[in-house]
Design an enzyme around this catalytic site. Sequence first.
Site, PDB file in Angstrom:
ATOM      1  N   LYS A 115      -3.773  14.392 -19.873  1.00  0.00           N
ATOM      2  CA  LYS A 115      -4.909  15.246 -20.209  1.00  0.00           C
ATOM      3  C   LYS A 115      -4.536  16.677 -20.528  1.00  0.00           C
ATOM      4  O   LYS A 115      -3.688  17.268 -19.872  1.00  0.00           O
ATOM      5  CB  LYS A 115      -5.905  15.249 -19.049  1.00  0.00           C
ATOM      6  CG  LYS A 115      -6.911  14.177 -19.254  1.00  0.00           C
ATOM      7  CD  LYS A 115      -7.864  14.065 -18.109  1.00  0.00           C
ATOM      8  CE  LYS A 115      -8.625  12.781 -18.236  1.00  0.00           C
ATOM      9  NZ  LYS A 115      -9.526  12.766 -19.379  1.00  0.00           N
ATOM     10  N   GLU A 489     -20.335  -6.991 -16.279  1.00  0.00           N
ATOM     11  CA  GLU A 489     -20.707  -5.822 -17.093  1.00  0.00           C
ATOM     12  C   GLU A 489     -20.873  -6.106 -18.589  1.00  0.00           C
ATOM     13  O   GLU A 489     -20.746  -5.200 -19.413  1.00  0.00           O
ATOM     14  CB  GLU A 489     -19.698  -4.668 -16.889  1.00  0.00           C
ATOM     15  CG  GLU A 489     -19.596  -4.229 -15.428  1.00  0.00           C
ATOM     16  CD  GLU A 489     -18.612  -3.055 -15.208  1.00  0.00           C
ATOM     17  OE1 GLU A 489     -18.392  -2.280 -16.154  1.00  0.00           O
ATOM     18  OE2 GLU A 489     -18.101  -2.934 -14.079  1.00  0.00           O
ATOM     19  N   HIS A 699      -3.669  -2.620 -18.294  1.00  0.00           N
ATOM     20  CA  HIS A 699      -3.520  -1.994 -19.614  1.00  0.00           C
ATOM     21  C   HIS A 699      -2.625  -2.802 -20.540  1.00  0.00           C
ATOM     22  O   HIS A 699      -2.536  -2.514 -21.723  1.00  0.00           O
ATOM     23  CB  HIS A 699      -2.968  -0.577 -19.458  1.00  0.00           C
ATOM     24  CG  HIS A 699      -3.902   0.306 -18.690  1.00  0.00           C
ATOM     25  ND1 HIS A 699      -3.782   0.501 -17.342  1.00  0.00           N
ATOM     26  CD2 HIS A 699      -4.995   1.002 -19.077  1.00  0.00           C
ATOM     27  CE1 HIS A 699      -4.754   1.294 -16.925  1.00  0.00           C
ATOM     28  NE2 HIS A 699      -5.512   1.601 -17.964  1.00  0.00           N
TER      29      HIS A 699
HETATM   30  N1  GLN Z   1     -16.359  -0.953 -13.152  1.00  0.00           N
HETATM   31  C1  GLN Z   1     -15.654  -0.432 -14.288  1.00  0.00           C
HETATM   32  C2  GLN Z   1     -14.951  -1.570 -15.014  1.00  0.00           C
HETATM   33  O1  GLN Z   1     -14.565  -2.501 -14.354  1.00  0.00           O
HETATM   34  C3  GLN Z   1     -14.647   0.588 -13.883  1.00  0.00           C
HETATM   35  C4  GLN Z   1     -13.962   1.194 -15.071  1.00  0.00           C
HETATM   36  C5  GLN Z   1     -13.058   2.353 -14.737  1.00  0.00           C
HETATM   37  O2  GLN Z   1     -12.689   2.563 -13.609  1.00  0.00           O
HETATM   38  N2  GLN Z   1     -12.688   3.133 -15.713  1.00  0.00           N
HETATM   39  O3  GLN Z   1     -14.764  -1.535 -16.203  1.00  0.00           O
END
Ligand code: GLN
Length: 759
Positions: A115, A489, A699
């Site tokens: 950052k 989500e 990642h």
């Molecule tokens: N609950 C979010 C996810 O699982 C958390 C994302 C994050 O910490 N950046 O995507």
Amino acid sequence: MALAHSLGFPRIGRDRELKKALEGYWQGQLNEAQLREVGQQLRAEHWRVQAEQGLDLLPVGDFHWYDQVLTHSLMFNVIPERFAGQPAGLDTLFSMARGVSQRCCGGTQAQEMTKWFDTNYHYLVPEFAVDQQFSLNWTQLFDEVAEAQALGHQVKPVLIGPLTYLWLGKSKGAAFDRLELLERLLPVYGEILHKLAEQGVQWVQLDEPILALDLPASWKAAFERAYHLLQSSPCQKLVATYFGALDDNLGLATSLPVNGLHVDLVRAPEQLPALLDRLPSYKVLSLGVVNGRNIWRCDLDRALEHLAQAHERFADNLWVAPSCSLLHSPVDLTREDRLDDELLSWLAFAVQKCAEVALLAKAVNQPADVQVQAQLRTSRSALARRAGSPRIHKPAVAARLAAITASDSQRASPYATRAQAQRAALALPLLPTTTIGSFPQTADIRQARQQFKAGVLDAQGYQQAMQAEIAHAVRVQEELGLDVLVHGEAERNDMVEYFAELIDGYAFTRFGWVQSYGSRCVKPPLIVGDLHRPAPMTVEWISYAQSLTSKPMKGMLTGPVTMLVWSFPREDVSREVQAQQLALALRDEVVDLEQAGIGIVQIDEAAFREGLPLRQAQWGRYLHWATEAFRLTASGVKDSTQIHTHMCYSEFNDVIESIAAMDADVITIETSRSQMELLEAFRGFAYPNEIGPGVYDIHSPRVPTVAEMQALLERAAELIPLQRLWVNPDCGLKTRAWPETLEALRNMQAATEALRLKW
Ligand code: GLN
Ligand code: ZN
């Protein structure tokens, strides 16, 4: 005459033209000449607009193909060994930024990204070798100066100063102090200044934002040395500081042997008297009075007060500017076609900020000018209407804030008591397994959302599509044998925007993009007024998910600090108050989830550390209110309801006390890449509650083996008591594809089960 200038303009383009061109080039749809053509058009357009808005001196050197720090690394020939074979061209630049993937041998790693001070912009960290040599290697700056001059503009090239450039880098290989490289680096700056002078340049801006940080004595001393050595080089030098007060560096900054100093008066207006006192009036004082980091219209009267004080002493040596480069604000407000007129009248993006800077300079030079007076009146009345608007000030929200008591941010019992109640209620095995919240955001999900937004899919159709995704995620988790499930989500475009859309007091732009890194941009929502939750936000989705399984379903929320840090905040109330309002809105959601039968609620605070002020002296205050906001969100529930939080970065040492003070029953964190190293901080502090150290890095598409994760867990068990250990990935899985997700979680579950047998 006071002069109007800017420290830098966003390069991404009002329609994100640069993003599109870059991605087209990377995918082979554009050749290099076509990409360069887009860059040239953008530069020409940006200079044109800034001149049209009335700036006297235009920045050059603010255009970058990927990142400003990376351009400097190429300019100075700071190219890590692993890229050294390549010719110094755009492809080398992009390899350094993005790495090179190679099927056979793992490829070449990109430079590290981190950052840029306390912004959400990321730069590429220079890598220095102990025998690092510097040489002038890249002509972009000189080419662009010539380009701007050919268009008839008055320009001021912008460079990152030598100290800030070195500060931002890292020593690689043998340990050494990178400050030792200064003497070798300075001749290159000298050479650049000579070349610019030959091009007829008068002023050069040298950005030294580290002057707003707590600097070690050796770095302070190096400032004096460096600028004395540069003193004999041609061009007038303006040293620019921003993002905070100079504080203890004020004496140093004002006495540097340079011709001018830029300061950020938006972040630190209180430093003006000391500056007026200490900066010799034969130098230029550039006052950053228009906020380069937010989207609100400037309070011009207030800015003028400051400018008038400075004008008395500096007269023609006064310059007017935005606080920092406009890189951090969206491009052009006139592009917004769906905002109402009232809201529009309260806002200013980069183009409008240039106009404000020009107007302020004019107001200093010709205070009686009728046009100036008329524009000041327009601005004044917009601010007055905003200050009195019911859209901003909501008595019910204020009353609720005023009624908060200490016990509201306190769970009923201490952790040990709660843990017992939770153990009884949840009956989880040793080393419970879970995930961080999101499952793959597939093309299907995104398409359904687009169709819903475009009106092609109706609300019911969209709900059915999302429920199908949730049902799929639940089935998968049951098959895997995970202990605490999530709904996945699917319905969330973004962890902040999703909630912002359901909280009253937020607004959204269509084109308010700000560069985050490379071609990536973010479009933060705007906190316009007092915030409150008109209705439950997640209860239906989570209850639906819970109805499909007998395992505990974890409710999933974004925490108040993260909501705040990833939005454009208000400037008329403190960050603390905005965090409290968000906390109350989210608290209601936590309570509603509990009432709907949800026994575990996770409150993500991904940006908790990011909100830290640049100066250590201000950390305590921030950490206090940020922690309080989290606790206020979490403390409306019974002992038996388990509160989780999640943070996805790997530096905890300096904030561990506050993390503990948040008093979440369980915290999940990123650790796999550091081989559990950061758990040392938790052990060192005797962190009292439960921890889920991430056992694999989400990642990367690479699937970790059972043995690897088992080894990490064994390491974790040495540092954290078994009874308080959870098993989970580092972060959410939304950027992954299903096949690797399944395989990785299967291995994670297997590693856990093997250890359960063993222990
Ligand atoms: N609950 C979010 C996810 O699982 C958390 C994302 C994050 O910490 N950046 O995507
Ligand atoms: Zn995360």
